[in-house]
Design a protein around this motif. Structure first.
Motif, PDB file in Angstrom:
ATOM      1  N   VAL A   1      -4.881 -33.246 -66.211  1.00  0.00           N
ATOM      2  CA  VAL A   1      -4.683 -34.245 -65.501  1.00  0.00           C
ATOM      3  C   VAL A   1      -3.321 -34.295 -64.754  1.00  0.00           C
ATOM      4  O   VAL A   1      -3.063 -34.448 -63.541  1.00  0.00           O
ATOM      5  CB  VAL A   1      -4.924 -35.786 -66.322  1.00  0.00           C
TER       6      VAL A   1
ATOM      7  N   THR B   1      -2.673 -34.299 -60.600  1.00  0.00           N
ATOM      8  CA  THR B   1      -2.152 -35.482 -59.986  1.00  0.00           C
ATOM      9  C   THR B   1      -0.694 -34.818 -59.641  1.00  0.00           C
ATOM     10  O   THR B   1      -0.132 -35.695 -58.671  1.00  0.00           O
ATOM     11  CB  THR B   1      -2.015 -36.572 -60.878  1.00  0.00           C
TER      12      THR B   1
ATOM     13  N   LEU C   1      -8.648 -41.413 -62.671  1.00  0.00           N
ATOM     14  CA  LEU C   1      -8.141 -40.441 -62.067  1.00  0.00           C
ATOM     15  C   LEU C   1      -7.740 -40.149 -60.496  1.00  0.00           C
ATOM     16  O   LEU C   1      -6.848 -39.679 -60.118  1.00  0.00           O
ATOM     17  CB  LEU C   1      -9.121 -38.887 -62.612  1.00  0.00           C
TER      18      LEU C   1
ATOM     19  N   TRP D   1      -4.323 -39.840 -58.840  1.00  0.00           N
ATOM     20  CA  TRP D   1      -3.667 -38.690 -58.019  1.00  0.00           C
ATOM     21  C   TRP D   1      -3.195 -39.392 -56.682  1.00  0.00           C
ATOM     22  O   TRP D   1      -2.193 -39.011 -56.255  1.00  0.00           O
ATOM     23  CB  TRP D   1      -5.035 -37.759 -57.408  1.00  0.00           C
TER      24      TRP D   1
END
Lengths: 263, 263
Positions: free
Chosen positions: B69, B73, B148, B152
């Motif tokens: 992740v 991001t 998610l 981002w």
């Protein structure tokens, strides 16, 4: 003493360059403090949950962090930026500007190692030493003069190894320009902020024998904690010497391959 | 909005970035290391027992997801926006019939694809070696996707408006570094947010940084659920709206007072 005079000049020029960006300065100060706080806090959080980790207590890991920060600050003060200007991104080897460095009447290795300074990193150095003092206070015993001397010696050996690895990696750039070897090293060096024994076996082997971060930080921390064997002391000096000689050979051999950048 | 032009730009940037794979792989490797260090630290600390309900395998799963992740991001392009403004590169971008944010977005997307080519295989390999324990509830998997996506967008826009401050101050880099430090501390890298001590934990819950990185991971692992989940998503959306507003304001004011340097 010509070389010392040159270093003084390099420092003066770097200070002038840095002074041009003032607001950046204050934010850098804030950032250095915050980073230190984050590092210490990381340990406090960890030891809020467990008593010891692999035999290391809070003061021990704090001493290790202090060594790590001190070495990192010394590196960022001059070794890092100087070598970066040579072999880093858009460095002189890549752009061909090394031609102008080569024609100067000074030893190239000296020039490549001491040219660029970041005076702001003196603050980081002070903070690193502060953490070391904090660790000693936490340990709760007075250091003898012999302890201090051993610590300074193994720390100097650690710095020499750090310098040698960076120099060797910068030398490798002559074979493969554009590949940022020092970045690869940085990734591994970050692991030195925790005891090597914490990592799984395969990684421990790399960190002991290939990129000896253990010798750089764990041994000085042990010296401060007073459990350093004479063998480790001797070993760290020997490793430092071997690395320094090896790196110098690599760098100078690489330098001879340099064929400028234009066609 | 000129979306066809935007797409062409994305494709061109992606293709040109693929030529520098080894460079980007190296960058991605460097970014993996800090969460990887804490993976080892916490999983060693947990040993055979549990800390805050997480076993050794739980920590491994948490940090491997965090690596993914974090990479997805991390808006590394924000670092170049300042340079583009400082060195006058913004001129060319402003003359195009496309908002300059498309330039940044295209490097962003191109970068993500290139990084993932490296990060996914490495994470899979690490998962095979370190044996994570992960049970995903269907609801958690569903909530993970918007969390998610917003993470981002939030991290990108937040970094972008900070980088745009380069219109006024010659260097916004220090601010971005500050942001990275806060992210390290408050976004579940140094320790999962639920293990942070009282005050810091509250700060982490309220401030935007957690919603850029660790929040989706916590959602997927079922660490936040029920009312907490909705609250988190609402806070995330709120910060995103604020980031969007700040970006619009700073952009307008900045572009008006921009005057290029150099020829």
């Amino acid at each position: 003493m010509y070389y010392l005079k040159l270093i003084r000049r390099f420092i003066a020029i770097s200070i002038h360059e840095t002074a041009a960006y003032r607001s950046n300065f204050w934010i850098s100060v804030l950032n250095a403090l915050l980073e230190l706080g984050a590092g210490v806090l990381a340990l406090v959080i960890l030891f809020g949950q467990v008593e010891t980790i692999n035999g290391w207590t809070l003061p021990g890991v704090l001493a290790l962090l202090g060594v790590y920060l001190t070495l990192g600050a010394l590196r960022a003060l001059f070794i890092g930026p100087s070598l970066e200007a040579l072999a880093g991104m858009d460095g002189e080897v890549w752009s061909g500007k090394l031609d102008f460095t080569l024609v100067r009447p000074v030893d190239v290795q000296f020039l490549a190692s001491f040219r660029t300074w970041r005076p702001l990193k003196l603050l980081d150095l002070a903070l690193g030493l502060g953490v070391l003092v904090m660790a000693v206070v936490q340990l709760g015993y007075t250091l003898t003069f012999a302890d201090m001397l051993t610590f300074v010696i193994v720390l100097a050996a650690g710095l020499l190894i750090l310098y040698a690895i960076l120099l060797a990696f910068s030398g490798l750039v002559f074979w493969s320009p554009g590949f940022l070897f020092t970045w690869l090293f940085d990734a591994f060096f970050q692991m030195a902020r925790y005891p090597v024994g914490l990592y799984p076996g395969w990684l421990r082997l790399v960190l002991t024998w290939v990129i000896p971060v253990g010798v750089m930080t764990t041994i000085p921390a042990q010296a401060l904690l007073g459990d350093l064997s004479p063998l480790s002391l001797l070993g760290s000096l020997l490793v430092a010497l071997i690395f320094f000689v090896g790196a110098t050979v690599i760098f100078r051999t690489g330098l001879r391959r340099y064929a400028s950048a234009s066609s | 909005m000129n979306f066809r032009g935007g797409w062409a730009l994305i494709r061109a940037t992606w293709l040109s970035w693929l030529q520098y794979r080894s460079f980007f792989f190296l960058l991605a490797f460097g970014w993996m290391i800090p969460p990887l260090i804490y993976l080892f630290v916490w999983s060693t600390a947990a040993g055979e027992g549990t800390i805050g309900g997480l076993t050794r395998g739980g920590f491994v799963a948490y940090y491997l997801l965090l690596i993914l992740v974090n990479q997805l991001t991390y808006a590394q392009t924000n670092w170049t926006v300042g340079d583009v403004i400082r060195y006058g590169g913004m001129n060319t971008q402003l003359l195009r019939p496309l908002a300059p944010i498309f330039d940044t977005l295209s490097s962003e997307i191109a970068g993500k694809v290139v990084y993932m080519l490296f990060v996914i295989p490495v994470t899979v390999l690490l998962a095979l070696i370190l044996r994570p324990e992960l049970h995903i509830a269907p609801g958690a998997g569903l909530a993970f996707i918007p969390a998610l996506g917003m993470a981002w967008a939030l991290r990108f826009l937040w970094g972008y408006w900070l980088a745009l401050l380069a219109f006024w101050s010659a260097r916004a880099d220090a601010l971005l570094a500050l942001q990275d430090t806060l992210t390290f501390l408050l976004a579940g890298q140094v320790a999962p947010v639920m293990l942070l001590p009282g005050g810091i934990r509250t700060a982490a819950t309220v401030l935007p940084f957690r919603y850029m990185v660790s929040f989706p991971v916590e959602v997927l692992m079922g660490q936040v659920h029920g009312a907490e989940l909705w609250q988190g998503l609402a806070l995330q959306a709120g910060w995103l709206a604020l980031a969007l507003l700040l970006f619009a304001l700073v952009w307008r004011a900045g572009v008006r007072q921009y005057s290029a340097v150099g020829g």
